[in-house]
Design an enzyme around this catalytic site. Structure first.
Site, short mmCIF file in Angstrom:
data_model
loop_
_atom_site.label_atom_id
_atom_site.label_comp_id
_atom_site.label_asym_id
_atom_site.label_seq_id
_atom_site.Cartn_x
_atom_site.Cartn_y
_atom_site.Cartn_z
CB ILE A 160 -24.26 2.60 18.75
CG1 ILE A 160 -24.40 1.50 19.79
CG2 ILE A 160 -24.24 3.97 19.44
CD1 ILE A 160 -23.22 1.39 20.74
CG ASP A 179 -18.60 1.67 8.71
OD1 ASP A 179 -17.81 0.83 8.22
OD2 ASP A 179 -19.16 1.52 9.81
CB SER A 237 -16.89 4.84 20.53
OG SER A 237 -18.05 5.04 19.76
NE ARG A 238 -14.12 0.20 24.47
CZ ARG A 238 -15.39 0.00 24.82
NH1 ARG A 238 -16.21 1.03 24.96
NH2 ARG A 238 -15.85 -1.22 25.05
CD GLU A 267 -12.73 4.89 29.82
OE1 GLU A 267 -13.48 3.97 30.17
OE2 GLU A 267 -13.05 5.74 28.98
CG HIS A 299 -17.20 4.23 29.70
ND1 HIS A 299 -16.01 3.73 29.25
CD2 HIS A 299 -18.14 3.69 28.88
CE1 HIS A 299 -16.20 2.92 28.22
NE2 HIS A 299 -17.50 2.88 27.99
#
Length: 356
Positions: A160, A179, A237-238, A267, A299
């Site tokens: 992604i 990363d 993402s989260r 959420e 989401h």
């Protein structure tokens, strides 16, 4: 084979039913039982008689739930999503459960939605839409910035993140990434740097990493202070990647220029259901909705026909791999039946966490 599916919406039924009917290995012998309720300690009894359960992001698979599932004869956990932070993996391994996710499904769908959030927030199209509907065509307060030439920071360069980089390069942006496990596919779009350097230089920061202990609240009071004043933050993402209270404070101080969220750390109590007729008691969520420079969506970044088809297909293939005793490339925990020995955790390059 009986499969109990939890947190079901109408579209889940359509795509999972089609996938089961058309999968050549299922032989039309998968009996699917759909439940609108989320899986939890209160609803686990609904899995009685099933050999496998299929769950989504807001289902709860803690030690007690997994133990109860195992005692009821469930031997496989199928996640129709990439994230697995809601599953107690160690307990699943100890119980010998097969656990598999869908690590990659239409990464372009999520990347495109992240870009849509950037564009909407940057050019205030959400505000312009509401103004025009009321007959107000004034441009005051709608000033945006040209993305061409701006610096975009990407935290997490899986499929992604790379798809997002590819699109943003098309806008003429300079791309930075962080990363700890660099992806060579990103090298053609930009350069890797430290998280601190990325935050200090980026005009837009987009999060594309999993939620695990090392990444929880990766955006916090300290990291927000490092960000360029007026920068935009995007999270598809989260929710737990962001400390909500710290972000609210940064917005109030105007340190943060804009915030676009498709996820929220609390959420599970609200997302995927209609609460328009009730009072939402989450003060932080409601405070976020009062800022003119904040977008909150429910989401939906994954929500395309293509992605739903891929998710359903991969989920059924994971199940048939388990049924036929084949090694499953998406397994997070191999069952004892699958590997002929004690269960083990499997590490995959696309699920390695970013370590801070």
């Amino acid at each position: 084979m009986k499969l109990a599916v939890f947190s079901v919406k109408p579209y889940d039924k359509v795509y999972l039913t089609q996938a089961a009917e058309h999968d050549p290995d299922s032989g039309g012998k998968i009996e699917i039982e759909y439940h609108e309720f989320a899986l939890s300690s209160e609803t686990v009894s609904l899995a009685t008689g099933a050999s496998a359960v299929c769950v989504f992001v807001n289902d709860t698979l803690t030690e007690d739930v997994l133990t109860s599932l195992h005692s009821r004869g469930v031997r496989a956990i199928l996640l129709r999503c990439a994230g697995y932070n809601n599953v107690d993996i160690k307990t699943a391994s100890r119980l010998g459960l097969f656990v598999a996710n869908v690590p990659a499904y239409s990464p372009e769908a999520v990347a495109e939605f992240a870009v849509a959030l950037v564009q909407t927030l940057n050019r205030n199209t959400h505000r312009a839409y509401n103004r025009v509907r009321e007959g107000n065509f004034a441009l005051d307060g709608l000033l945006g910035r040209t993305l061409h030439g701006k610096t975009v920071g990407i935290v997490g360069t899986g499929k992604i993140g790379v798809a997002f980089a590819r699109i943003m390069q098309g806008f003429g942006c300079e791309l930075l990434a962080y990363d700890p496990f660099p992806n060579p596919d990103f090298n053609k779009y930009g350069e890797y740097t430290t998280l601190e350097d990325l935050l200090s230089r980026a005009d837009v920061v987009s999060l594309h990493c999993p939620l695990l202990p090392p990444t929880r609240h990766i955006i916090n009071e300290a990291s927000l202070r490092l960000m360029k004043e007026g920068a935009m933050l995007v999270n598809t993402s989260r929710g737990g990647l962001i400390d909500t209270k710290a972000v609210i404070a940064a917005l109030k101080k105007q340190q943060l220029g804009g915030l676009a969220l498709d996820v929220y750390e609390h959420e599970s109590a609200f997302f995927y259901n209609d609460h328009s007729g009730t009072i939402i008691e989450d003060d932080d969520l409601m405070r976020l909705t009062t800022f003119h420079n904040v977008l909150v969506c429910g989401h939906q970044a994954f929500f395309t026909a293509e992605a739903l088809g891929e998710i359903a297909g991969a989920t059924i293939r994971n199940l048939t791999d388990f049924v036929h005793g084949r090694t499953c490339q998406n397994s997070l925990v191999q069952s004892s039946e699958e590997q002929g020995a004690a269960p083990t955790l499997r590490a995959r390059s696309d699920t390695i966490p970013i370590r801070i």
